[in-house]
Scaffold this active site. Sequence first.
Site, PDB file in Angstrom:
ATOM      1  N   PRO A 142      12.546 -17.371  -4.177  1.00 50.80           N
ATOM      2  CA  PRO A 142      13.334 -17.868  -5.312  1.00 50.80           C
ATOM      3  C   PRO A 142      14.808 -17.474  -5.209  1.00 50.80           C
ATOM      4  O   PRO A 142      15.657 -18.103  -5.847  1.00 50.80           O
ATOM      5  CB  PRO A 142      12.694 -17.191  -6.533  1.00 50.80           C
ATOM      6  CG  PRO A 142      11.375 -16.681  -6.080  1.00 50.80           C
ATOM      7  CD  PRO A 142      11.477 -16.458  -4.609  1.00 50.80           C
TER       8      PRO A 142
ATOM      9  N   GLU B 114       5.105 -10.218  -6.111  1.00 49.06           N
ATOM     10  CA  GLU B 114       6.493 -10.184  -6.594  1.00 49.06           C
ATOM     11  C   GLU B 114       7.511 -10.462  -5.500  1.00 49.06           C
ATOM     12  O   GLU B 114       8.678 -10.727  -5.764  1.00 49.06           O
ATOM     13  CB  GLU B 114       6.797  -8.836  -7.256  1.00 49.06           C
ATOM     14  CG  GLU B 114       6.203  -8.686  -8.647  1.00 49.06           C
ATOM     15  CD  GLU B 114       6.563  -9.854  -9.552  1.00 49.06           C
ATOM     16  OE1 GLU B 114       7.746  -9.969  -9.907  1.00 49.06           O
ATOM     17  OE2 GLU B 114       5.667 -10.642  -9.898  1.00 49.06           O
TER      18      GLU B 114
ATOM     19  N   ARG C  67      10.183 -35.517   8.499  1.00 52.38           N
ATOM     20  CA  ARG C  67      10.558 -36.942   8.506  1.00 52.38           C
ATOM     21  C   ARG C  67      11.952 -37.175   9.083  1.00 52.38           C
ATOM     22  O   ARG C  67      12.323 -38.305   9.372  1.00 52.38           O
ATOM     23  CB  ARG C  67      10.421 -37.563   7.123  1.00 52.38           C
ATOM     24  CG  ARG C  67      11.034 -36.747   6.000  1.00 52.38           C
ATOM     25  CD  ARG C  67      10.783 -37.334   4.646  1.00 52.38           C
ATOM     26  NE  ARG C  67      11.516 -38.581   4.469  1.00 52.38           N
ATOM     27  CZ  ARG C  67      10.960 -39.772   4.359  1.00 52.38           C
ATOM     28  NH1 ARG C  67       9.665 -39.905   4.369  1.00 52.38           N
ATOM     29  NH2 ARG C  67      11.709 -40.834   4.229  1.00 52.38           N
TER      30      ARG C  67
ATOM     31  N   ASP D  34      19.797 -44.019   6.919  1.00 52.16           N
ATOM     32  CA  ASP D  34      21.186 -43.719   7.261  1.00 52.16           C
ATOM     33  C   ASP D  34      22.151 -44.752   6.691  1.00 52.16           C
ATOM     34  O   ASP D  34      23.345 -44.674   6.905  1.00 52.16           O
ATOM     35  CB  ASP D  34      21.366 -43.689   8.787  1.00 52.16           C
ATOM     36  CG  ASP D  34      20.503 -42.603   9.408  1.00 52.16           C
ATOM     37  OD1 ASP D  34      20.161 -41.649   8.689  1.00 52.16           O
ATOM     38  OD2 ASP D  34      20.179 -42.722  10.602  1.00 52.16           O
TER      39      ASP D  34
END
Length: 262
Positions: A88, A115, A153, A168
């Site tokens: 995180p 944690e 991908r 693109d």
Amino acid sequence: MQIAVLTIFPTMFDLFWEYGIVRRAIADGHVQTEAMDIRAFTDDRHHVTDDRPYGGGCGMVMKPEPLARAIETARQRIEGGLTVLMSPQGDKLSQQTAAGLARQRGLIFICGRYEGVDARIVRRHVDYELSIGDYVLSGGEVAAMVAMDAVIRLLPGVLGGAESAARDSFSDGLLEHEHYTRPREFEDQTVPEVLLSGNHEAIARWRHRMSLIETLLRRPDLLERRRLDEREQRILRQWSQILERILRHQAAHRPDSLSGRQ
Ligand code: 9D3
């Protein structure tokens, strides 16, 4: 590219590898993937991977020794790989981050549980910390799947020519226009006439305009950061003029206006 995922829940990935573009990328040899069980690198009878935090407090911390051995093993298998801790506290994943990861020789994703992991692992063995956004997950596994999906991908050859051309194309940085398929009429709603016209130029212009308006309404932040070409600027100026005319008209109806009602 070789990708290893270090986790205490390796079977979570079994289904992930088996579907869609990810499955095809693996089958076609564009990427080799494996989930490594951190528990297999413990040396105690009960295969313990966590321990209580020094200094006290609730929750548990991932023990450093099994993780260090797992990372060491993964690094031997994936030469020149980048070690990425799902956390995180990490940089937030974006399409740019995914593109950067796709350029690496290999990737080793570490999935935390509890944690977090012992800070000495992060300092000594982690090259990069990656988050997928500001919300609380139960561990890094789902986040690693998100990151891998975005990366795989982008690997050369994974998407067909048409798909990667579309990726693109000029419309990058805009939200997609809406899509329609058969039937022509569904629950009293018809398909926009232009899409049935066969006029490919007109269709392309319409889609571009729809992308622009969708982005303006839902994600104006994307437009602010994007370089707009001539046509896009012209379309936005037209809409701006329409809005200004509407608002000037409103000004004429102010309660204290001489020309307005009331
Ligand atoms: C909110 C306080 N703590 C939880 C009681 C901190 C915390 C520790 C571990 C919060 C989440 C986690 C587990 N999350 C991840 O391992 C994780 C994650 C995430 O939670 N959100 C976004 N990206 C990621 S990447 C790894």
